[in-house]
Design an enzyme around this catalytic site. Structure first.
Site, PDB file in Angstrom:
ATOM      1  N   LYS A 168      49.615  60.800  83.769  1.00 12.84           N
ATOM      2  CA  LYS A 168      50.983  60.247  83.747  1.00 12.84           C
ATOM      3  C   LYS A 168      51.925  61.192  83.025  1.00 12.84           C
ATOM      4  O   LYS A 168      53.024  61.476  83.509  1.00 12.84           O
ATOM      5  CB  LYS A 168      50.987  58.870  83.046  1.00 12.84           C
ATOM      6  N   GLU A 194      53.496  56.915  72.133  1.00 13.45           N
ATOM      7  CA  GLU A 194      52.525  57.890  72.636  1.00 13.45           C
ATOM      8  C   GLU A 194      52.009  58.771  71.498  1.00 13.45           C
ATOM      9  O   GLU A 194      52.476  58.700  70.382  1.00 13.45           O
ATOM     10  CB  GLU A 194      53.156  58.736  73.740  1.00 13.45           C
ATOM     11  N   ARG A 195      51.037  59.627  71.806  1.00 11.63           N
ATOM     12  CA  ARG A 195      50.392  60.458  70.778  1.00 11.63           C
ATOM     13  C   ARG A 195      51.361  61.520  70.232  1.00 11.63           C
ATOM     14  O   ARG A 195      52.170  62.061  70.981  1.00 11.63           O
ATOM     15  CB  ARG A 195      49.171  61.162  71.376  1.00 11.63           C
TER      16      ARG A 195
END
Length: 465
Positions: A168, A194-195
């Site tokens: 993604k 997110e990371r």
């Protein structure tokens, strides 16, 4: 003073993780919901709180937008009389901010003089009605499978759905690269939950491809409290609205909308609300709606086109958070684990995905016919593949064998080397215009390249023959 009210400080009376209760002397002093209250820790580190609800006893229950470690009981809490506001303007390009609009890229303070509140009402139905005598304007992405099967239209909302490690973020990054390079458009990237590694890689990737000066970035990442991960989506859409206000078209990328809704579920649980289906917040649909209703075209000109990465937990497309997003999206591109295992990148599954923009009035009669034929051939291939696995290819009729071979070439042709994945594939990225992508499919379907081996179609741009 704010709106004629005297702002009287309160006192912190309880801290439960990111939930902080602030008591005020009287009901008149309690700030409005979504107003900001500022306090500080024992070491004088500033803490920003956002009022979530009012409790009996003149208490404002707040969600902290940063870590609450070392907040003291009875600490002074000062209301600001306003919601969270972020700086807007040309100074925001190439900068990374957090949910509060504070720079987090170590490039010094932002000098913008203009500020927007992140809590803005969605436009009414009358404002959203826009006279469109001309057909919707297509946005060419240069990615074959998207342009042929799931065309993007200016002002639309588009979802990239997939489980863990299906690409993604890479697909989102490639779209940013192509849109900025080819269309010289403005982009807002919102990293919701997110990371940290991904946010860092994105920044350096954009800088390396020299597109950073056209992108505004706002991050609320995995290591931050749920208040920051939830509010960052509102900060992102606010930046997009500020660009749209200048009659510009803006692309809004969100990675990841599921994490935004997940943060809302965490906040809901912390506030003690009774959970709904499978533990999600009872306000799931309302929160998804509040965000998506602000993504629209304006009457003055200028549009917001959203591309939303959506994590699918355990590859379950019936998860309530994922289902809640379906009704807002015009295009749904589902990434398939099976296609990843076959090495087909991007791993968009045409048979699971759908797009309301695949319409002859939008894309033209010829493009529509080719897209429908591609879908029909891939559908038939899926049936034949299961038969071949049992009885072998030689048992098929000549017609089916021909279709099977063309479908495999088509499947390989719909793969593509990405500019942002050159380090992984070892192949230079390719941008393929829509006309050449459609022509390539037409030639495969018409049998003009039947004599070319199927492996020659894998990871190429346009057809070289």
């Amino acid at each position: 003073m704010s709106n004629g009210r005297t702002l009287t400080p309160g006192r912190v009376v309880a801290v439960q993780g990111p939930v902080v209760d602030v008591k005020f002397a009287s009901a008149h002093d309690v700030p409005n919901v979504f107003d900001v209250i500022e306090t500080e820790t024992l070491a004088h580190r500033p803490i920003t709180l956002e009022v979530a609800e009012h409790l009996p006893g003149n208490i404002a229950r707040c969600i902290a937008l940063m870590s609450t470690l070392n907040i003291q009981r009875e600490a002074v809490a000062r209301p600001t009389g306003a919601p969270v506001t972020v700086a807007i303007g040309q100074e925001m390009y190439g900068r990374i901010i957090n949910v509060l609009g504070q720079p987090v890229d170590r490039k010094g303070p932002i000098t913008s003089k203009e500020f927007y509140s992140i809590r803005r009402p969605s436009p009414g139905a009358k404002i959203q009605q826009r006279l469109q005598p001309e057909p919707p304007e297509l946005l060419e992405t240069g990615i074959k499978i998207i342009d042929i099967m799931f065309p993007l239209v200016k002002g639309s909302k588009n979802g990239i759905l997939g489980g863990a490690a299906l690409g993604k973020s890479v697909l989102t990054l490639e779209l940013i690269h192509n849109m900025v390079k080819e269309h010289h458009g403005a982009c807002v990237f919102t990293g919701a939950g997110e990371r940290i590694r991904e946010g860092n890689e994105l920044y350096h990737e954009l800088a390396q491809h020299e597109v950073l000066d056209k992108v505004q970035l706002v991050y609320g990442q995995m290591n931050e409290p749920p208040g920051a991960r939830f509010g960052v989506a509102m900060t992102g859409i606010t930046l997009a609205e500020s660009i749209q206000r200048e009659n510009k078209d803006v692309l809004l990328f969100i990675d990841n909308v599921f994490r935004f809704l997940q943060a809302g579920a965490e906040i809901s649980t912390l506030l003690g609300r009774v959970p709904s289906e499978t533990g999600y917040q009872p306000t799931l649909a309302a929160e998804a709606s509040e965000f998506h209703e602000r993504i629209r075209s304006s009457q003055q000109g200028g549009s917001i086109t959203s591309l939303e990465a959506i994590y699918v937990p355990a590859d379950d497309l019936t998860d309530p958070a994922v289902v809640a997003l379906y009704s807002f999206l015009e295009s749904i591109m589902v990434l398939s684990r099976e296609r990843i295992q076959l090495g087909l990148y991007p791993a968009v599954d045409p048979l699971l995905s759908s797009s309301t923009n695949l319409d002859p009035d939008i894309i033209g009669e010829q493009h529509f016919k080719i897209a429908q034929e591609v879908m029909r051939v891939l559908q038939k291939y899926e049936e034949l593949r299961r038969i071949v696995a049992v009885i072998g290819l030689d048992e098929l009729s000549q017609v089916d064998r021909t279709l099977y071979a063309r479908a495999r070439k088509l499947q390989n042709f719909l793969t593509q080397p990405f500019f942002v994945a050159e380090g992984y594939t070892g192949k230079p990225g390719e941008y393929v215009p829509v006309a050449q992508a459609v022509e390539g499919c037409e030639r495969i379907l018409a049998g003009r390249v039947d004599n070319v081996p199927e492996e020659k179609f894998y990871m190429i741009g346009q057809l070289p023959w």
